[in-house]
Scaffold this active site. Structure first.
Site, mmCIF file in Angstrom:
data_model
loop_
_atom_site.group_PDB
_atom_site.id
_atom_site.type_symbol
_atom_site.label_atom_id
_atom_site.label_comp_id
_atom_site.label_asym_id
_atom_site.label_seq_id
_atom_site.Cartn_x
_atom_site.Cartn_y
_atom_site.Cartn_z
ATOM 1 N N GLN A 185 5.749 -16.466 6.953
ATOM 2 C CA GLN A 185 4.365 -16.355 6.481
ATOM 3 C C GLN A 185 3.503 -16.456 7.733
ATOM 4 O O GLN A 185 3.318 -17.538 8.274
ATOM 5 C CB GLN A 185 4.041 -17.464 5.476
ATOM 6 N N GLN B 279 0.168 -15.129 8.337
ATOM 7 C CA GLN B 279 -1.273 -15.334 8.240
ATOM 8 C C GLN B 279 -1.560 -16.826 8.061
ATOM 9 O O GLN B 279 -0.818 -17.469 7.326
ATOM 10 C CB GLN B 279 -1.843 -14.576 7.027
ATOM 11 N N GLY C 53 0.521 -16.999 -3.485
ATOM 12 C CA GLY C 53 0.811 -16.150 -4.632
ATOM 13 C C GLY C 53 1.390 -14.839 -4.133
ATOM 14 O O GLY C 53 2.436 -14.372 -4.580
ATOM 15 N N MET D 242 1.381 -12.091 -0.407
ATOM 16 C CA MET D 242 0.976 -11.824 0.973
ATOM 17 C C MET D 242 1.152 -10.336 1.206
ATOM 18 O O MET D 242 2.230 -9.789 1.010
ATOM 19 C CB MET D 242 1.815 -12.674 1.940
ATOM 20 N N ASN E 119 1.893 -8.066 3.229
ATOM 21 C CA ASN E 119 2.582 -7.491 4.369
ATOM 22 C C ASN E 119 2.717 -5.977 4.168
ATOM 23 O O ASN E 119 3.121 -5.536 3.098
ATOM 24 C CB ASN E 119 3.937 -8.177 4.547
ATOM 25 N N HIS F 46 -4.184 -7.071 -6.393
ATOM 26 C CA HIS F 46 -4.836 -7.698 -5.245
ATOM 27 C C HIS F 46 -4.107 -7.347 -3.940
ATOM 28 O O HIS F 46 -4.717 -6.842 -2.988
ATOM 29 C CB HIS F 46 -4.884 -9.216 -5.446
ATOM 30 N N GLU F 47 -2.820 -7.587 -3.913
ATOM 31 C CA GLU F 47 -2.074 -7.341 -2.666
ATOM 32 C C GLU F 47 -2.043 -5.852 -2.334
ATOM 33 O O GLU F 47 -2.124 -5.464 -1.170
ATOM 34 C CB GLU F 47 -0.656 -7.924 -2.746
ATOM 35 N N TYR G 213 -13.237 -15.285 -1.129
ATOM 36 C CA TYR G 213 -12.722 -14.425 -2.197
ATOM 37 C C TYR G 213 -13.819 -14.064 -3.198
ATOM 38 O O TYR G 213 -14.123 -12.900 -3.420
ATOM 39 C CB TYR G 213 -11.595 -15.135 -2.952
ATOM 40 N N ARG H 65 3.860 -23.197 -4.350
ATOM 41 C CA ARG H 65 2.628 -22.447 -4.111
ATOM 42 C C ARG H 65 1.453 -23.408 -4.012
ATOM 43 O O ARG H 65 1.130 -24.124 -4.962
ATOM 44 C CB ARG H 65 2.412 -21.448 -5.257
ATOM 45 N N LYS I 290 -1.730 -23.277 -4.019
ATOM 46 C CA LYS I 290 -2.837 -23.197 -4.973
ATOM 47 C C LYS I 290 -2.562 -24.042 -6.238
ATOM 48 O O LYS I 290 -3.487 -24.548 -6.861
ATOM 49 C CB LYS I 290 -3.023 -21.730 -5.363
HETATM 50 N N1 BES Z 1 -3.808 -12.764 2.322
HETATM 51 C C1 BES Z 1 -3.807 -13.670 1.234
HETATM 52 C C2 BES Z 1 -2.995 -14.903 1.487
HETATM 53 C C3 BES Z 1 -3.428 -15.723 2.696
HETATM 54 C C4 BES Z 1 -4.756 -15.885 3.024
HETATM 55 C C5 BES Z 1 -2.481 -16.320 3.478
HETATM 56 C C6 BES Z 1 -5.108 -16.616 4.148
HETATM 57 C C7 BES Z 1 -2.841 -17.070 4.587
HETATM 58 C C8 BES Z 1 -4.159 -17.223 4.924
HETATM 59 C C9 BES Z 1 -3.341 -13.002 -0.046
HETATM 60 O O1 BES Z 1 -3.748 -11.693 -0.185
HETATM 61 C C10 BES Z 1 -3.962 -13.747 -1.189
HETATM 62 O O2 BES Z 1 -5.156 -13.737 -1.271
HETATM 63 N N2 BES Z 1 -3.163 -14.359 -2.048
HETATM 64 C C11 BES Z 1 -3.629 -15.096 -3.197
HETATM 65 C C12 BES Z 1 -3.452 -14.307 -4.458
HETATM 66 C C13 BES Z 1 -4.613 -13.514 -4.898
HETATM 67 C C14 BES Z 1 -4.342 -12.873 -6.244
HETATM 68 C C15 BES Z 1 -5.934 -14.210 -4.888
HETATM 69 C C16 BES Z 1 -2.792 -16.337 -3.351
HETATM 70 O O3 BES Z 1 -1.780 -16.445 -2.681
HETATM 71 O O4 BES Z 1 -3.125 -17.177 -4.174
HETATM 72 ZN ZN ZN Z 2 -5.872 -11.569 -0.493
#
Ligand code: BES
Ligand code: ZN
Length: 622
Positions: free
Chosen positions: A156, A158, A285, A287, A289, A312-313, A402, A577, A579
Site C-alpha cells: 500500500q 499511498q 476499502g 486503492m 492502483n 470510486h476506484e 472527499y 480496514r 475506516k
Molecule cells: N486512494 C484512496 C485510498 C487512500 C487515500 C490511501 C489516501 C492512502 C491515502 C482510495 O481511492 C479511497 O478513497 N478508498 C476509500 C474507498 C472509497 C469508496 C471512499 C476507502 O478505502 O475507504
Molecule cells: Zn479515492
C-alpha cells in the site's frame, strides 16, 4: 511567484532548524515544492524504472535492483531520492562503476534522503537494496491469515510509503514509466500496477510493463495464491480461488461501469481494468492502483450493496491517476473529483434516487467530520486546501477532501448547468492527462473553462471561500432523497416510542436506508431496551455487512449493549480496514472501555497493516 515561495521555504527551513548545515537548506531550496519529498526534481527527474526483484517470504524481504533512467539538467550533479528503512547494498552507473551516495538521518515521517553523486553524462543509476522486514508499505501474511493457506504479500504505497520498498522520487508530481521482473515462490502469482499475468507459470518469474507514466504512490505489488476470472472484455477479477466466484458475481457490473464512465468523461486510458480482492487485513476499502484496483473483501456482501467502491476506484483512472494532485496539500483534487465522478457512474448504472442516497450519506460523513474537527481544535483541517507540511499526509485523509470536495463540484455544476459542467470535466481530463495540478492552477482553469467560456461571471469570492475557508459552506447543495425522508419519519416515530421496531420494515430496505437509519439512531439517545428489540428483529450484531456492523457496534458500545460485544470483538480481529476500526476503538475509549479495547487489540494487532496499527497505537497509547 515561484521565487517567493522558494525563498519563504528557505527561510522556514533555516528558522525551523537553525543548527543545520547549509547543505540542508540547499536541498530544500532545490526541491520541487512538495513538502513530503526530498526529491530534487527541478534538477533531475526519474523518468523510467526497471525493477528486478525477488520476493522472499522466509525473511519477509524484497531483494531488488532499481535502475532509474534520468531526465537531468546539464549541470545537475546529484540525484536525491526518498527512502524509508531501505538497506542499500550498492549504487552504480549503467556500466557498473560505483557511484558514491549518502543517506540523511531518518525523519520519522519522511524517512531518509538518498543523495547520489552523478558524473557527467550519467543518465542511469542502478541501486541494489533490500527492504526492511518491517517495511511500512508491505504486509506479509502467514499461511494462517489467508483462505488458501498460502502466504500473501501486498503493498500500500499511498501516500508516502512507496519509499519503503523502492528508492524513488516519492512525490505525486513526478511521473515515470516502469518495467519489472519479479521472482516469487512457484505456488504464488504476482500482480502489479502494470500488464498482468492471468495464471501462474512454472518458473515463478514474471514480467510487467507500465507504459503510461505514473507517480510513485501508484506503484503496487501483490503476491498470493490468486486466480483470475473474466468479467467483460477489458475487465476481470483476481482473488484467492475459494473467493473467486463470489467476487466475480459481486463485481459483475464492472464492465458496464467502465463503459458508462467513458461515456461521461472520455476514453479509459489504461487498457485493462481488473480488480484484486485482498485478504481482510487490507487497511483501505480500495486503492486505485492503475490497471488493477486493490479491494477489501468486506465489500463482497452477496447483494452488490457496496459496489459504489468499485465505481470510486474506477473513477480514479481519470481523477487521480490521469490528472494527479501535485502535492498532498491538494489531495482533494484526487478524492473530491473521484467522489463526484463515482456518484455520476452510480447514477448512470442505478438511477438518480440511488445516487442521491449515496450523496446524502456523503453529506452525513461531512457533517460529522466538520463537527468533530471543530470540537477537537482541528478547524484548519476543514478547508479543502490543506497545509500538511511537517505532518504525515495521512492526516489529510478525511471526509473534507472527499465529501466537501464532492459538494464543491456539485455546487459548480449548479452554477453552470450539468451539460456545461460535463463538457468542462471532459476537457479537464484531456488537457491535463498524465500531468499533475495544484489547487491554484485548478482555480485558474475553472475560471477560464467552466465560467468565462460559458459566459458566466466567475464567482471568485465564493470559489475561494469553498476552497480556502474552514467549516460547512452555507450554500452546500443538499441532496434530496424521498426514500431517506421516509426513513427519517419512521425513525423519529420509533425513537419517540410511537412505532414498534418491526414496523420500521428494515428487512425490505436497501443497505443505504439501513445505514441512514443507524446514523439517525447514532445522533439520538436510544434505550437499551430498544436496542435489544432492534437486534432481535434485525440481527444487527450478526450482520455480515461491515458498514452496518461498524455503525451498530458504535451504538452498542455507547449504550453498553453487551450482547453485541463478542461479535464486535470478532469483527475487530478479522477486519483490518482502518475506516471500520477507528470508530469502534474510538467509541471504546470514549466510553471508558479502554481495557476491553486493549484486550482485543492485543490479539488483533498482528493481523493489521502498518497504516491501521499506526493509527490505533496512537489512539490507545500502545
Ligand atoms: N486512494 C484512496 C485510498 C487512500 C487515500 C490511501 C489516501 C492512502 C491515502 C482510495 O481511492 C479511497 O478513497 N478508498 C476509500 C474507498 C472509497 C469508496 C471512499 C476507502 O478505502 O475507504
Ligand atoms: Zn479515492
Amino acid at each position: 511567484m515561484k521565487y517567493i515561495a522558494i525563498s519563504i521555504l528557505m527561510l522556514a527551513s533555516l528558522s525551523w532548524c537553525g543548527c543545520q548545515s547549509d547543505k540542508k537548506v540547499e536541498m530544500k531550496a532545490e526541491k520541487n515544492l512538495d513538502p513530503h519529498s526530498y526529491a530534487n526534481s527541478n534538477q533531475v527527474k526519474t523518468s523510467h524504472l526497471s525493477w528486478d526483484a525477488e520476493v522472499d517470504f522466509n525473511s519477509k524481504q524484497i531483494k531488488a535492483t532499481a535502475t532509474w533512467t534520468l531526465d537531468r539538467k546539464e549541470d545537475a550533479n546529484q540525484l536525491v531520492l526518498d527512502t524509508y528503512d531501505l538497506d542499500i547494498d550498492k549504487v552504480t552507473d549503467s556500466k557498473g562503476n560505483e557511484l558514491s551516495y549518502e543517506l540523511s538521518e531518518k525523519d520519522d515521517i519522511l524517512g531518509s534522503a538518498m543523495s547520489i553523486q552523478l558524473k557527467k553524462g550519467d543518465d542511469q543509476v542502478v541501486i541494489s537494496y533490500v527492504t526492511s522486514s518491517e517495511a511500512a508499505a508491505l504486509q506479509w501474511l502467514n499461511s494462517d491469515q489467508t483462505l488458501s493457506g498460502e502466504p500473501f504479500l501486498f503493498t500500500q504505497s499511498q501516500a508516502i510509503l512507496a519509499r519503503s520498498w523502492i528508492p524513488c522520487q516519492d512525490s505525486p508530481g513526478i511521473r515515470f514509466t516502469y518495467d519489472a521482473e519479479v521472482q516469487v515462490p512457484l505456488r504464488l502469482l504476482p500482480l502489479m500496477s502494470a500488464t498482468n499475468p492471468q495464471k501462474k507459470n512454472d518458473s515463478g518469474k514474471y514480467r510487467f510493463k507500465m507504459e503510461q507514466p505514473i507517480p510513485a504512490y501508484l506503484m503496487a505489488l501483490a503476491v498470493g495464491d490468486l486466480a483470475f476470472k473474466e468479467i467483460g472484455k477489458q475487465t476481470g477479477v483476481y482473488a484467492e480461488p475459494s473467493l473467486l466466484d463470489d467476487a466475480h458475481s459481486e463485481f459483475i457490473e464492472t464492465q458496464q461501469m467502465l463503459e458508462k464512465a467513458e461515456k461521461l468523461y472520455g476514453p479509459y486510458q489504461w487498457d485493462r481494468y481488473d480488480l484484486l480482492v485482498l485478504p481482510p487485513s487490507f487497511p483501505f476499502g480500495g486503492m486505485e492502483n492503475p490497471r488493477i484496483t486493490f479491494a477489501t473483501p468486506t465489500i463482497i456482501t452477496g447483494d452488490r450493496s457496496l459496489v459504489s467502491l468499485v465505481a470510486h476506484e474506477l473513477a480514479h483512472s481519470w481523477s487521480g491517476n490521469l490528472v494527479t494532485t501535485a502535492t498532498w496539500n491538494d489531495f482533494w483534487l484526487n478524492e473530491g473529483f473521484t467522489v463526484y465522478f463515482e456518484n455520476r457512474i452510480m447514477e448512470a448504472v442505478y438511477g438518480k434516487e440511488y445516487a442521491e442516497m449515496l450523496a446524502y450519506l456523503s453529506y452525513t460523513d461531512l457533517k460529522n467530520t466538520i463537527d468533530n474537527y471543530l470540537e477537537s481544535g482541528k478547524k484548519k483541517d476543514t478547508s479543502l486546501k490543506l497545509d500538511l507540511e511537517g505532518r504525515d499526509p495521512d492526516e489529510g485523509v478525511s471526509a473534507i477532501a472527499y465529501d466537501k470536495g464532492f459538494f464543491f463540484l456539485r455546487w459548480v455544476e449548479k452554477q453552470i448547468g450539468t451539460k456545461a459542467f460535463d463538457q468542462f470535466l471532459n476537457d479537464y481530463f484531456t488537457t491535463h492527462a498524465f500531468l499533475s495540478i495544484d489547487t491554484d492552477q485548478f482555480i485558474e482553469y475553472l475560471r477560464a473553462n467552466a465560467f468565462e467560456k460559458n459566459n458566466v461571471k466567475f464567482p471568485e469570492a465564493d470559489v475561494r471561500r469553498w476552497i480556502f475557508q474552514p467549516g460547512m459552506p452555507e450554500d452546500l447543495p443538499m441532496p434530496e432523497s424521498a426514500l431517506f425522508q421516509e426513513v427519517e419519519q419512521k425513525t423519529a416515530a420509533f425513537l419517540a416510542g410511537a412505532l414498534p421496531e418491526d414496523q420500521l420494515v428494515l428487512k425490505d430496505k436497501s443497505t443505504h436506508e439501513i445505514l441512514h437509519f443507524l446514523q439517525l439512531v447514532t445522533e439520538n439517545q436510544v434505550s437499551l431496551d430498544k436496542l435489544q428489540k432492534l437486534d432481535k428483529e434485525y440481527n444487527f450484531s450478526q450482520s455480515t455487512n461491515a458498514e452496518i456492523q461498524t455503525l451498530w457496534y458504535v451504538i452498542a458500545i455507547r449504550e453498553d449493549y453487551q450482547e453485541a460485544f463478542p461479535y464486535m470483538a470478532d469483527f475487530l480481529k478479522k477486519v483490518g480496514r482502518r475506516k471500520f476500526l477507528m470508530p469502534i476503538y474510538e467509541a471504546l475509549v470514549e466510553q471508558d472501555k479502554k481495557e476491553l479495547a486493549l484486550e482485543i487489540y492485543e490479539d488483533a494487532r498482528p493481523g493489521y497493516h502498518f497504516v491501521s496499527y499506526r493509527s490505533i497505537d496512537q489512539l490507545l497509547g500502545y
